[in-house]
Write an enzyme that holds these catalytic residues in place. Structure first.
Site, short mmCIF file in Angstrom:
data_model
loop_
_atom_site.label_atom_id
_atom_site.label_comp_id
_atom_site.label_asym_id
_atom_site.label_seq_id
_atom_site.Cartn_x
_atom_site.Cartn_y
_atom_site.Cartn_z
CB THR A 1 -0.93 0.01 1.22
OG1 THR A 1 -1.77 -1.15 1.19
CG2 THR A 1 -1.81 1.26 1.22
CD1 TRP B 1 -1.00 0.68 -6.27
CD2 TRP B 1 -1.78 2.45 -5.13
NE1 TRP B 1 -2.08 1.20 -6.96
CE2 TRP B 1 -2.57 2.28 -6.29
CE3 TRP B 1 -2.09 3.50 -4.27
CZ2 TRP B 1 -3.65 3.12 -6.59
CZ3 TRP B 1 -3.15 4.34 -4.57
CH2 TRP B 1 -3.92 4.14 -5.72
CG HIS B 2 -0.41 5.81 -1.73
ND1 HIS B 2 -0.80 4.64 -1.12
CD2 HIS B 2 -1.54 6.57 -1.84
CE1 HIS B 2 -2.09 4.70 -0.85
NE2 HIS B 2 -2.56 5.85 -1.28
N GLY B 3 3.64 5.76 -4.23
CA GLY B 3 4.73 6.51 -4.84
C GLY B 3 6.08 5.88 -4.62
#
Length: 473
Positions: free
Chosen positions: A320, A323-325
């Site tokens: 997670t 996934w964001h960066g």
């Protein structure tokens, strides 16, 4: 093309809606229009990256056909799924994480790999997750394989959710593509929902962005008063919520205008009393995706011992975060969420009903600290900003800048805090149903919606600061 732009509001959307309802007699023609409009919407800002999305659509169309064909041959089906995951995640890795990975290798080994500057295709994380869920849902029998590539393309590229979600699982929308029903009630509710989301974005998120950007630009690299650092952190906490929940509201509203029903993506996360509860309320579609396709296949919480449960949580929250960066700040942010969720599960803290105010304070404190790390460009600046918040550099508590921002943006802070609670839902119900005050309040609702739209348009015409920060993730 931003939803909160004059081009979208006064050219693209009215044209697509007008043509759509002219073609209302044919589902096929309506869907063809939506596909063409979606590809145009995506190509507006980054034409060359349409090819990336089309390649993804073509590959996953074939993968779904193959996994459906070999469903009863376990080894063959697993091989197809493995190749599908390698292809999808490999494409995502190249565009989003390759430079980060090479940087880590260079720093760890001293190798001198050149770091490529690869532009990130807008929404690649979202349409990649859509594609993966489609193939896996076909394998699980949660939806019939789509023999017509046209409908696979529409599912993955449908413009309301294309670049920032919510993440739609295939089984949620497959039937709607063929059998949805438009109605004036849906259209009216969709328009209102869209305008509410637009107001969140333009009036609240954009205003909070000014305060947050100023505080973080100073606090990440220098010393600022603790009060200003906290004010900036709270401003960003409100900014990211109204940015992303506003986008989700607009996406849900747009879908309703075209007869589609999307599930909710936010349920007032800032009223949570634990980090576990927060993630049941924040970006619900992403949490559901990781549960369905990562956490549950690993065994979830129903495993023989808590060590395996902790392992499963660690995997999910590591993914997670990344996934964001592609930056260590996102990894650390994910691990912080993992640590507190794991502790809550081990000690059953998320199920407690005692000390509600204290638990709410604890949850929001962790959330705000997490957002500071999430917002910072690197760990050094994150650490510096947190040090400013807690007065570690002897820079004092108060400053004239804090007072200036509090005076200028007091109304936006108050409205932001109020409308991040269910008060907004209660007010909406009072006005729509006229429950408490009868017909006069019921008539106030359309007047309020129209007024909000006009105010938003005035802000947009003036060219106010208008980024969609969640496009970056």
């Amino acid at each position: 093309m931003l939803f909160s732009s004059v081009v979208f509001l006064f050219y693209f959307l009215p044209l697509v809606l007008g043509l759509y309802y002219i073609l209302r007699f044919s589902v096929t023609l309506k869907n063809m229009l939506l596909l063409v409009a979606s590809l145009f919407f995506y190509a507006w800002g980054e034409p060359r990256f349409v090819l990336v999305m089309l390649v993804s659509i073509a590959l996953n169309y074939v993968f779904a056909l193959l996994v459906d064909k070999y469903r009863d041959r376990r080894t063959a089906a697993y091989t197809v799924i493995t190749v599908m995951l390698v292809a999808n995640l490999g494409m995502l890795f190249v565009y989003k994480y390759l430079a980060f990975a090479l940087r880590i290798v260079n720093e760890s080994t001293g190798f001198g790999f050149s770091i490529p500057h690869i532009a990130l295709p807008l929404g690649i994380s979202f349409f990649t997750f859509h594609a993966i869920s489609y193939v896996i849902d076909v394998y699980r029998g949660h939806g019939n394989v789509q023999k017509n590539p046209f409908y696979v393309a529409l599912y993955i590229s449908f413009f309301p959710q294309l670049v920032a979600g919510p993440i739609l699982r295939y089984n949620m929308i497959a039937d709607q593509m063929m059998h949805r029903k438009e109605s004036w009630d849906k259209f009216a509710v969709g328009c209102c929902r869209f305008i509410v989301g637009l107001s969140k974005k333009v009036l609240l998120s954009n205003s909070m962005a000014i305060v947050a950007d100023h505080a973080f630009s100073m606090g990440g690299t220098g010393d600022i008063a603790s009060s200003l650092a906290w004010l900036g952190a709270i401003a960003y906490t409100l900014q990211i919520y109204f940015d992303f929940s506003g986008y989700s509201d607009m996406a849900i509203g747009l879908a309703l205008m075209f007869g589609f029903k999307f599930e909710e993506n936010f349920r007032y996360p800032y009223i949570s009393r634990s980090i576990t509860e927060f993630w049941r309320r924040w970006h619900i579609s992403l949490g559901t995706w990781f549960k369905e396709y990562v956490y549950f296949p690993l065994g979830g919480s129903r495993v023989s011992n808590k060590d395996k449960m902790i392992r499963n949580l660690l995997i999910v929250w590591g993914l997670t975060g990344i996934w964001h960066g592609a930056e260590w700040t996102f990894v650390i942010w994910g691990l912080i969420n993992f640590a507190f969720i794991a502790l809550e599960k081990i000690f059953n803290l998320d199920k407690s009903t005692r000390y509600a105010p204290l638990r709410h304070f604890y949850a929001m404190f962790i959330v705000v600290i997490g957002w500071v790390i999430f917002r910072s460009p690197d760990l050094l600046q994150a650490g510096n900003y947190l040090g400013n918040m807690f007065g570690l550099y002897g820079n004092g508590f108060w400053s004239d800048t804090t007072w200036m921002f509090m005076k200028e943006y007091a109304l936006f802070f108050i409205l932001g805090i109020l409308f991040s609670t269910p008060l907004a839902l209660r007010m909406n119900k009072w006005m729509v149903d006229g429950v408490r005050f009868g017909k006069p309040l019921e008539l106030l609702y359309p007047v309020t919606i129209i007024a909000l739209f006009l105010v938003c348009v005035s802000y947009l015409v003036k060219g106010t600061y208008n980024p969609f920060i969640y496009f970056n993730f």
